[in-house]
Design a protein around this motif. Sequence first.
Motif, PDB file in Angstrom:
ATOM      1  N   MET A 280       0.861  -1.165   0.000  1.00 15.13           N
ATOM      2  CA  MET A 280       0.000   0.000   0.000  1.00 15.13           C
ATOM      3  C   MET A 280       0.908   1.230   0.000  1.00 15.13           C
ATOM      4  O   MET A 280       1.873   1.289   0.765  1.00 15.13           O
ATOM      5  CB  MET A 280      -0.917   0.012   1.229  1.00 15.13           C
ATOM      6  CG  MET A 280      -1.860   1.200   1.298  1.00 15.13           C
ATOM      7  SD  MET A 280      -2.962   1.074   2.716  1.00 15.13           S
ATOM      8  CE  MET A 280      -3.936  -0.365   2.255  1.00 15.13           C
ATOM      9  N   CYS A 282       0.979   5.396   0.336  1.00 15.94           N
ATOM     10  CA  CYS A 282       0.264   6.596   0.737  1.00 15.94           C
ATOM     11  C   CYS A 282       1.210   7.787   0.646  1.00 15.94           C
ATOM     12  O   CYS A 282       2.419   7.634   0.827  1.00 15.94           O
ATOM     13  CB  CYS A 282      -0.241   6.487   2.175  1.00 15.94           C
ATOM     14  SG  CYS A 282      -1.328   5.088   2.477  1.00 15.94           S
ATOM     15  N   ASN A 303      -5.894   2.770  -7.334  1.00 20.08           N
ATOM     16  CA  ASN A 303      -6.002   4.007  -6.578  1.00 20.08           C
ATOM     17  C   ASN A 303      -7.308   4.025  -5.784  1.00 20.08           C
ATOM     18  O   ASN A 303      -8.385   3.765  -6.337  1.00 20.08           O
ATOM     19  CB  ASN A 303      -5.931   5.206  -7.515  1.00 20.08           C
ATOM     20  CG  ASN A 303      -5.993   6.529  -6.768  1.00 20.08           C
ATOM     21  OD1 ASN A 303      -7.060   7.095  -6.572  1.00 20.08           O
ATOM     22  ND2 ASN A 303      -4.841   7.004  -6.339  1.00 20.08           N
ATOM     23  N   ALA A 304      -7.218   4.358  -4.496  1.00 20.31           N
ATOM     24  CA  ALA A 304      -8.382   4.278  -3.612  1.00 20.31           C
ATOM     25  C   ALA A 304      -9.459   5.292  -3.985  1.00 20.31           C
ATOM     26  O   ALA A 304     -10.657   4.998  -3.882  1.00 20.31           O
ATOM     27  CB  ALA A 304      -7.947   4.489  -2.164  1.00 20.31           C
ATOM     28  N   GLU A 307     -11.425   3.959  -6.866  1.00 23.22           N
ATOM     29  CA  GLU A 307     -12.224   2.772  -6.541  1.00 23.22           C
ATOM     30  C   GLU A 307     -13.366   3.067  -5.574  1.00 23.22           C
ATOM     31  O   GLU A 307     -14.392   2.378  -5.616  1.00 23.22           O
ATOM     32  CB  GLU A 307     -11.323   1.690  -5.933  1.00 23.22           C
ATOM     33  CG  GLU A 307     -10.228   1.197  -6.867  1.00 23.22           C
ATOM     34  CD  GLU A 307     -10.775   0.475  -8.076  1.00 23.22           C
ATOM     35  OE1 GLU A 307     -11.822  -0.196  -7.951  1.00 23.22           O
ATOM     36  OE2 GLU A 307     -10.163   0.596  -9.158  1.00 23.22           O
ATOM     37  N   GLN A 328      -3.721   7.400  -2.072  1.00 21.64           N
ATOM     38  CA  GLN A 328      -3.508   6.078  -1.506  1.00 21.64           C
ATOM     39  C   GLN A 328      -3.663   5.062  -2.639  1.00 21.64           C
ATOM     40  O   GLN A 328      -4.694   5.033  -3.315  1.00 21.64           O
ATOM     41  CB  GLN A 328      -4.506   5.774  -0.387  1.00 21.64           C
ATOM     42  CG  GLN A 328      -4.312   6.626   0.861  1.00 21.64           C
ATOM     43  CD  GLN A 328      -5.210   6.205   2.005  1.00 21.64           C
ATOM     44  OE1 GLN A 328      -5.826   5.138   1.985  1.00 21.64           O
ATOM     45  NE2 GLN A 328      -5.269   7.032   3.028  1.00 21.64           N
ATOM     46  N   PHE A 330      -3.087   0.783  -3.671  1.00 21.85           N
ATOM     47  CA  PHE A 330      -3.105  -0.508  -2.983  1.00 21.85           C
ATOM     48  C   PHE A 330      -3.081  -1.654  -3.980  1.00 21.85           C
ATOM     49  O   PHE A 330      -3.465  -1.511  -5.143  1.00 21.85           O
ATOM     50  CB  PHE A 330      -4.342  -0.615  -2.087  1.00 21.85           C
ATOM     51  CG  PHE A 330      -5.645  -0.588  -2.853  1.00 21.85           C
ATOM     52  CD1 PHE A 330      -6.286  -1.775  -3.200  1.00 21.85           C
ATOM     53  CD2 PHE A 330      -6.222   0.618  -3.235  1.00 21.85           C
ATOM     54  CE1 PHE A 330      -7.470  -1.755  -3.912  1.00 21.85           C
ATOM     55  CE2 PHE A 330      -7.412   0.640  -3.952  1.00 21.85           C
ATOM     56  CZ  PHE A 330      -8.040  -0.544  -4.283  1.00 21.85           C
ATOM     57  N   SER A 332      -4.675  -4.621  -5.397  1.00 26.01           N
ATOM     58  CA  SER A 332      -6.062  -5.086  -5.443  1.00 26.01           C
ATOM     59  C   SER A 332      -6.198  -6.594  -5.285  1.00 26.01           C
ATOM     60  O   SER A 332      -7.304  -7.106  -5.092  1.00 26.01           O
ATOM     61  CB  SER A 332      -6.709  -4.657  -6.769  1.00 26.01           C
ATOM     62  OG  SER A 332      -5.990  -5.185  -7.868  1.00 26.01           O
ATOM     63  N   SER A 337     -10.911  -1.994  -1.694  1.00 27.16           N
ATOM     64  CA  SER A 337     -11.172  -0.635  -1.221  1.00 27.16           C
ATOM     65  C   SER A 337     -12.658  -0.478  -0.918  1.00 27.16           C
ATOM     66  O   SER A 337     -13.504  -0.608  -1.814  1.00 27.16           O
ATOM     67  CB  SER A 337     -10.733   0.378  -2.276  1.00 27.16           C
ATOM     68  OG  SER A 337     -10.955   1.693  -1.813  1.00 27.16           O
ATOM     69  N   PHE A 340     -13.323   5.773   0.674  1.00 25.72           N
ATOM     70  CA  PHE A 340     -12.232   6.742   0.619  1.00 25.72           C
ATOM     71  C   PHE A 340     -12.832   8.125   0.830  1.00 25.72           C
ATOM     72  O   PHE A 340     -13.774   8.516   0.133  1.00 25.72           O
ATOM     73  CB  PHE A 340     -11.510   6.669  -0.720  1.00 25.72           C
ATOM     74  CG  PHE A 340     -10.347   7.621  -0.826  1.00 25.72           C
ATOM     75  CD1 PHE A 340      -9.091   7.241  -0.380  1.00 25.72           C
ATOM     76  CD2 PHE A 340     -10.511   8.896  -1.339  1.00 25.72           C
ATOM     77  CE1 PHE A 340      -8.017   8.117  -0.455  1.00 25.72           C
ATOM     78  CE2 PHE A 340      -9.447   9.773  -1.429  1.00 25.72           C
ATOM     79  CZ  PHE A 340      -8.199   9.384  -0.982  1.00 25.72           C
ATOM     80  N   GLY A 356      -8.722   5.991   3.953  1.00 24.63           N
ATOM     81  CA  GLY A 356      -9.280   4.872   3.206  1.00 24.63           C
ATOM     82  C   GLY A 356      -9.585   3.706   4.127  1.00 24.63           C
ATOM     83  O   GLY A 356      -8.872   3.482   5.114  1.00 24.63           O
ATOM     84  N   TYR A 358     -10.178  -0.497   4.030  1.00 20.21           N
ATOM     85  CA  TYR A 358      -9.843  -1.625   3.167  1.00 20.21           C
ATOM     86  C   TYR A 358     -10.209  -2.938   3.847  1.00 20.21           C
ATOM     87  O   TYR A 358     -10.072  -3.079   5.062  1.00 20.21           O
ATOM     88  CB  TYR A 358      -8.354  -1.639   2.833  1.00 20.21           C
ATOM     89  CG  TYR A 358      -7.861  -0.360   2.206  1.00 20.21           C
ATOM     90  CD1 TYR A 358      -7.853  -0.203   0.820  1.00 20.21           C
ATOM     91  CD2 TYR A 358      -7.399   0.698   2.999  1.00 20.21           C
ATOM     92  CE1 TYR A 358      -7.418   0.969   0.231  1.00 20.21           C
ATOM     93  CE2 TYR A 358      -6.954   1.877   2.414  1.00 20.21           C
ATOM     94  CZ  TYR A 358      -6.973   2.005   1.031  1.00 20.21           C
ATOM     95  OH  TYR A 358      -6.537   3.175   0.467  1.00 20.21           O
TER      96      TYR A 358
END
Length: 361
Positions: A280, A282, A303-304, A307, A328, A330, A332, A337, A340, A356, A358
């Motif tokens: 992840m 950030c 990208n959070a 998503e 943020q 991540f 997948s 996600s 956000f 975010g 998750y």
Amino acid sequence: MKFKTSFFTRLYQLFLGYTLLIYALVYFAFSGHWLVGFLMISLPIVLLIHLGFCLFWLFFKPRNALLPVVGLLLSFPFWPRTFGWHSAPEPSENEISVMSYNVMSFDVGGYLNQKELSNARNLIAWTRSKEVDIKCLQEFYNNSKSEYFNTLNQFKAVNHPYHASLYGSPNQNEHNYFGLVILSKYPIVKSKSQVFDNQNGMVYADIKIEKDTIRVINVHLRSMIVRFGGIKEAYKGKDYQQGKSETRKVLGKLKRGFIHHEKEVEQLMEWINQSPHPVMVCGDFNETPYNYAYGQVRKRLSNAFEEAGRGFGFSYKNAPKFIRIDNQFFDSKKFESLDFQTFSEVKYSDHYPIVGRYKLL
């Protein structure tokens, strides 16, 4: 009017070719050259110009309005980067929450220059009290000998006993430093930090969450320190020479920023690709979602905001304001996600905090 319509048609055809070039550069993000950086950053302006052509032709020759409509529709791959329309689900099991926030050194400058503590206290209090599992803070400031800015101990006292730090210079240490920090309620089993050339850097923490281990990277790409106030004041006062000078300064800072970001993103991608754990990322990217850094990380991670975000998600309070530069990302395959948020009502720093949620898969 026939001449004007023909002129604007030819002008638009040239502009449409330029547009396709911009779309390709932003979508594939294959080059971090500073010139490409300027082209990429023009994408929102390109879309506004298409809208202007569309309105113009609706009034004078509606049939021609189809061309700019097509130009706008071709931008659909970038819509999720620009605007979010997701709804937040209810909390679920096996869920973690992560905050990223450029805390502006907890406004220690306001205290040193003006002996004003109210904003610093509010900034520290909000950041400390926000209930999330992991906090990635940029421009973190700690002074263990200060009554007010012994921030690391304050965060440890509120359910974040584990941390990994990046010190901004070699003569700094855990007791007095400016840099980056990852604060966690879960154990950190390994960490590493790296300072970029000239300024900022990144730090990662391998965090043990029950049976899983994830790698959280907190990154702060080079600050371009672009100030538009000088340009505004110069042209407002009709001092055009000064306006040109201020404009050149801004363009020069952007150019240097793009050059440094290309190298910094290369180092960041090495960390991402070499990680033995789900990743992840950030941080404060100091770039828009249409630039090279964002595009490169997006090739590897989701990208959070795209998503699970809502609205435009603008994350910078000062001019030019309408930009999203905090992110943020991540993996997948390991994370889903769920939500956000950009807390634009929290105005203590020059950035807004982003959080975010998750689900671990």
